[in-house]
Design an enzyme around this catalytic site. Sequence first.
Site, PDB file in Angstrom:
ATOM      1  N   HIS A 143     -44.099 -11.299  -1.530  1.00  0.00           N
ATOM      2  CA  HIS A 143     -45.257 -11.737  -0.722  1.00  0.00           C
ATOM      3  C   HIS A 143     -46.282 -10.591  -0.644  1.00  0.00           C
ATOM      4  O   HIS A 143     -46.672 -10.063  -1.681  1.00  0.00           O
ATOM      5  CB  HIS A 143     -44.734 -12.193   0.655  1.00  0.00           C
ATOM      6  CG  HIS A 143     -45.717 -12.885   1.547  1.00  0.00           C
ATOM      7  ND1 HIS A 143     -46.919 -13.398   1.138  1.00  0.00           N
ATOM      8  CD2 HIS A 143     -45.643 -13.165   2.872  1.00  0.00           C
ATOM      9  CE1 HIS A 143     -47.546 -13.958   2.152  1.00  0.00           C
ATOM     10  NE2 HIS A 143     -46.797 -13.830   3.227  1.00  0.00           N
TER      11      HIS A 143
ATOM     12  N   ASP B 254     -52.697 -10.087  -5.351  1.00  0.00           N
ATOM     13  CA  ASP B 254     -52.148  -8.716  -5.286  1.00  0.00           C
ATOM     14  C   ASP B 254     -52.300  -7.939  -6.584  1.00  0.00           C
ATOM     15  O   ASP B 254     -51.993  -6.744  -6.621  1.00  0.00           O
ATOM     16  CB  ASP B 254     -50.662  -8.797  -4.911  1.00  0.00           C
ATOM     17  CG  ASP B 254     -50.483  -9.331  -3.491  1.00  0.00           C
ATOM     18  OD1 ASP B 254     -49.789 -10.335  -3.312  1.00  0.00           O
ATOM     19  OD2 ASP B 254     -51.096  -8.734  -2.579  1.00  0.00           O
TER      20      ASP B 254
ATOM     21  N   HIS C 163     -47.627 -17.709  -8.545  1.00  0.00           N
ATOM     22  CA  HIS C 163     -47.920 -18.116  -7.164  1.00  0.00           C
ATOM     23  C   HIS C 163     -47.283 -19.478  -6.906  1.00  0.00           C
ATOM     24  O   HIS C 163     -47.237 -20.331  -7.789  1.00  0.00           O
ATOM     25  CB  HIS C 163     -49.431 -18.220  -6.951  1.00  0.00           C
ATOM     26  CG  HIS C 163     -49.828 -18.203  -5.512  1.00  0.00           C
ATOM     27  ND1 HIS C 163     -49.802 -19.329  -4.726  1.00  0.00           N
ATOM     28  CD2 HIS C 163     -50.214 -17.188  -4.707  1.00  0.00           C
ATOM     29  CE1 HIS C 163     -50.193 -19.011  -3.501  1.00  0.00           C
ATOM     30  NE2 HIS C 163     -50.447 -17.720  -3.451  1.00  0.00           N
TER      31      HIS C 163
HETATM   32  C1  SDX Z   1     -48.767 -13.569  -2.067  1.00  0.00           C
HETATM   33  O1  SDX Z   1     -47.991 -18.190  -0.502  1.00  0.00           O
HETATM   34  C2  SDX Z   1     -49.090 -17.525  -0.496  1.00  0.00           C
HETATM   35  O2  SDX Z   1     -50.170 -18.095  -0.318  1.00  0.00           O
HETATM   36  C3  SDX Z   1     -48.910 -16.016  -0.683  1.00  0.00           C
HETATM   37  C4  SDX Z   1     -50.200 -15.209  -0.819  1.00  0.00           C
HETATM   38  C5  SDX Z   1     -51.005 -15.204   0.457  1.00  0.00           C
HETATM   39  O3  SDX Z   1     -52.218 -14.957   0.393  1.00  0.00           O
HETATM   40  O4  SDX Z   1     -50.377 -15.335   1.552  1.00  0.00           O
HETATM   41  O5  SDX Z   1     -51.003 -15.735  -1.861  1.00  0.00           O
HETATM   42  C6  SDX Z   1     -49.912 -13.732  -1.131  1.00  0.00           C
HETATM   43  O6  SDX Z   1     -47.648 -13.437  -1.626  1.00  0.00           O
HETATM   44  C7  SDX Z   1     -49.012 -13.669  -3.548  1.00  0.00           C
HETATM   45  C8  SDX Z   1     -47.707 -13.546  -4.391  1.00  0.00           C
HETATM   46  C9  SDX Z   1     -47.344 -12.058  -4.537  1.00  0.00           C
HETATM   47  N1  SDX Z   1     -46.028 -11.931  -5.195  1.00  0.00           N
HETATM   48  C10 SDX Z   1     -45.917 -11.436  -6.446  1.00  0.00           C
HETATM   49  O7  SDX Z   1     -46.878 -11.149  -7.169  1.00  0.00           O
HETATM   50  C11 SDX Z   1     -44.474 -11.235  -6.909  1.00  0.00           C
HETATM   51  C12 SDX Z   1     -44.292 -11.764  -8.342  1.00  0.00           C
HETATM   52  N2  SDX Z   1     -44.399 -13.249  -8.265  1.00  0.00           N
HETATM   53  C13 SDX Z   1     -43.182 -14.006  -8.191  1.00  0.00           C
HETATM   54  O8  SDX Z   1     -42.123 -13.395  -7.531  1.00  0.00           O
HETATM   55  C14 SDX Z   1     -43.417 -15.486  -7.914  1.00  0.00           C
HETATM   56  O9  SDX Z   1     -44.390 -15.903  -8.779  1.00  0.00           O
HETATM   57  C15 SDX Z   1     -43.775 -15.955  -6.524  1.00  0.00           C
HETATM   58  C16 SDX Z   1     -42.820 -15.434  -5.508  1.00  0.00           C
HETATM   59  C17 SDX Z   1     -45.156 -15.525  -6.162  1.00  0.00           C
HETATM   60  C18 SDX Z   1     -43.728 -17.478  -6.534  1.00  0.00           C
HETATM   61  O10 SDX Z   1     -42.409 -17.852  -6.652  1.00  0.00           O
HETATM   62  P1  SDX Z   1     -41.996 -19.389  -6.845  1.00  0.00           P
HETATM   63  O11 SDX Z   1     -43.093 -20.309  -6.468  1.00  0.00           O
HETATM   64  O12 SDX Z   1     -40.670 -19.575  -6.177  1.00  0.00           O
HETATM   65  O13 SDX Z   1     -41.915 -19.522  -8.381  1.00  0.00           O
HETATM   66  P2  SDX Z   1     -40.556 -19.538  -9.189  1.00  0.00           P
HETATM   67  O14 SDX Z   1     -39.764 -18.335  -8.853  1.00  0.00           O
HETATM   68  O15 SDX Z   1     -39.937 -20.885  -9.037  1.00  0.00           O
HETATM   69  O16 SDX Z   1     -41.119 -19.354 -10.692  1.00  0.00           O
HETATM   70  C19 SDX Z   1     -41.262 -20.449 -11.581  1.00  0.00           C
HETATM   71  C20 SDX Z   1     -40.898 -19.848 -12.934  1.00  0.00           C
HETATM   72  C21 SDX Z   1     -39.503 -19.225 -12.963  1.00  0.00           C
HETATM   73  O17 SDX Z   1     -39.049 -19.254 -14.311  1.00  0.00           O
HETATM   74  P3  SDX Z   1     -38.079 -20.522 -14.736  1.00  0.00           P
HETATM   75  O18 SDX Z   1     -36.934 -20.574 -13.746  1.00  0.00           O
HETATM   76  O19 SDX Z   1     -38.952 -21.764 -14.696  1.00  0.00           O
HETATM   77  O20 SDX Z   1     -37.611 -20.178 -16.139  1.00  0.00           O
HETATM   78  O21 SDX Z   1     -41.806 -18.772 -13.253  1.00  0.00           O
HETATM   79  C22 SDX Z   1     -41.076 -17.546 -13.341  1.00  0.00           C
HETATM   80  C23 SDX Z   1     -39.759 -17.774 -12.650  1.00  0.00           C
HETATM   81  O22 SDX Z   1     -38.765 -16.903 -13.186  1.00  0.00           O
HETATM   82  N3  SDX Z   1     -41.893 -16.536 -12.678  1.00  0.00           N
HETATM   83  C24 SDX Z   1     -42.070 -15.306 -13.129  1.00  0.00           C
HETATM   84  C25 SDX Z   1     -42.950 -14.700 -12.219  1.00  0.00           C
HETATM   85  N4  SDX Z   1     -43.269 -15.562 -11.250  1.00  0.00           N
HETATM   86  C26 SDX Z   1     -42.605 -16.703 -11.537  1.00  0.00           C
HETATM   87  N5  SDX Z   1     -41.571 -14.661 -14.210  1.00  0.00           N
HETATM   88  C27 SDX Z   1     -41.973 -13.372 -14.374  1.00  0.00           C
HETATM   89  N6  SDX Z   1     -42.821 -12.731 -13.567  1.00  0.00           N
HETATM   90  C28 SDX Z   1     -43.327 -13.355 -12.455  1.00  0.00           C
HETATM   91  N7  SDX Z   1     -44.139 -12.720 -11.650  1.00  0.00           N
END
Ligand code: SDX
Length: 430
Positions: A267, A365, A308
């Site tokens: 997050h 971010d 996201h």
């Molecule tokens: C913020 O919610 C909000 O509005 C948050 C925010 C706000 O203003 O409040 O926007 C601020 O928190 C932004 C997000 C910051 N976090 C990161 O940058 C951390 C890296 N991102 C991930 O951890 C992830 O993308 C999340 C946590 C942001 C979202 O997670 P989800 O929605 O649970 O997505 P998921 O894990 O189900 O991913 C779907 C697929 C998966 O692969 P498969 O299982 O389909 O094979 O995408 C992959 C994930 O492994 N994936 C990534 C990835 N993000 C998702 N793979 C590599 N790198 C990534 N960053």
Amino acid sequence: MSSKTLKLTDPAVGKSVDLPVLEGTMGPPTVDIRKVPKELGHFTYDPGFAATAACKSSITYIDGDQGVLLYRGYPIEQLAERSSFIEVAYLLINGELPNGSQLGEFQNEITYHTMIHESMKSFIEGFNYDAHPMAMMVSGVGSLAAFYHDSLDMNNPEHRQLAAVRMIAKMPTIAAACYRRSIGWPYSYPKNSLNYTERLLHMMFSVPAEPYEVSPVAAKALDLLFILHADHEQNASTSTVRLVGSTGANPYASISAGIGALWGPAHGGANEAVLRMLNEIGDVSNVGKFIERAKDKNDPFRLMGFGHRVYKNYDPRAQIIRKACHDVLNELGISDPLLDLAMKLEQIALEDEYFVSRKLYPNVDFYSGIIYKALQIPTSMFTVMFAIARTAGWVSQWLEQHVSEDARIGRPRQIYTGVTERDYQSLDQR
Ligand code: SDX
């Protein structure tokens, strides 16, 4: 709200239930499932609440597919271009942009409440110099309830409004005190002659030994970042604030819990993690290796600042921040190889099928840390900056929750997967 319904049937027991379909002013139709447990004897399952509307809100609207973000109906691009953080905070809380006298009055209210009780310094002094500032913020903000117990009647709208103003006003003061503790400098008091971000920068970086002029470029850049981070619908930390607020807990406890949730690297902690990741990658020649690691399910490494839960298009805030990186670095006369590295990383990732097929784009971010770094803000303070800005959204959502007719204590259920009932066995039988 529409009169449409959806029928849910369980043929095994020959039962059906007609579920109302609710319509907001924008966004998808939403099935009201409140009758399902009673009339069909089922729970619904949605870990992470990806498909669940936890509340009705009129504050912020996101269209993840189109990459749209509106604060009270105003596009984030227009607010970023033309507004200020304090004006946006007023908009989020009150629902309308202020006129001149309303804005002036709100600014004075915030300015009036910037001081913190002197004894809070002893809490901050109690931390090791190398304590993470987010740990200090969680406890510092939570402790505010100890000073304002005469205005903690959550049924009193004046107490609620005062708490909201106090939170917005005091977050920068607490944040700056945490920063000063970490570098062993004496605390600096808020200068009420400065505006919101000038005051924060002055409290962080001024030295007693000589006058300190806040850079207008830095103050404006921080104000832009605060506008972009101010609110974001029902994200994890805002949902946390609402859940704690739903118990009737005081706003300082609710916001403190929100700060704790924001700290996570999935997050708001991602902005700090992005800078650490870029420093670890070090050079464009290593980008490919890290992209492969991010795609490897056996490797816990993820591309921080990418992906996201809601945006399946470019995060509009990331677009604005990426442009601001160039403007701010040029205006400050700084060149940062990490910006070039971030741009290259983005370009390579967005050409890779793994990221394209999963609609993973840079989020808010990914670039913000480049600007914070240019403003001499240490990496450990990046998420604190996010928390200061998001306080405007947290208090707005918390205030809204307290006047909602649907408001009730949040209490999700579960799918029980433990052992079925069994009798206790005495020690000699085990
Ligand atoms: C913020 O919610 C909000 O509005 C948050 C925010 C706000 O203003 O409040 O926007 C601020 O928190 C932004 C997000 C910051 N976090 C990161 O940058 C951390 C890296 N991102 C991930 O951890 C992830 O993308 C999340 C946590 C942001 C979202 O997670 P989800 O929605 O649970 O997505 P998921 O894990 O189900 O991913 C779907 C697929 C998966 O692969 P498969 O299982 O389909 O094979 O995408 C992959 C994930 O492994 N994936 C990534 C990835 N993000 C998702 N793979 C590599 N790198 C990534 N960053």
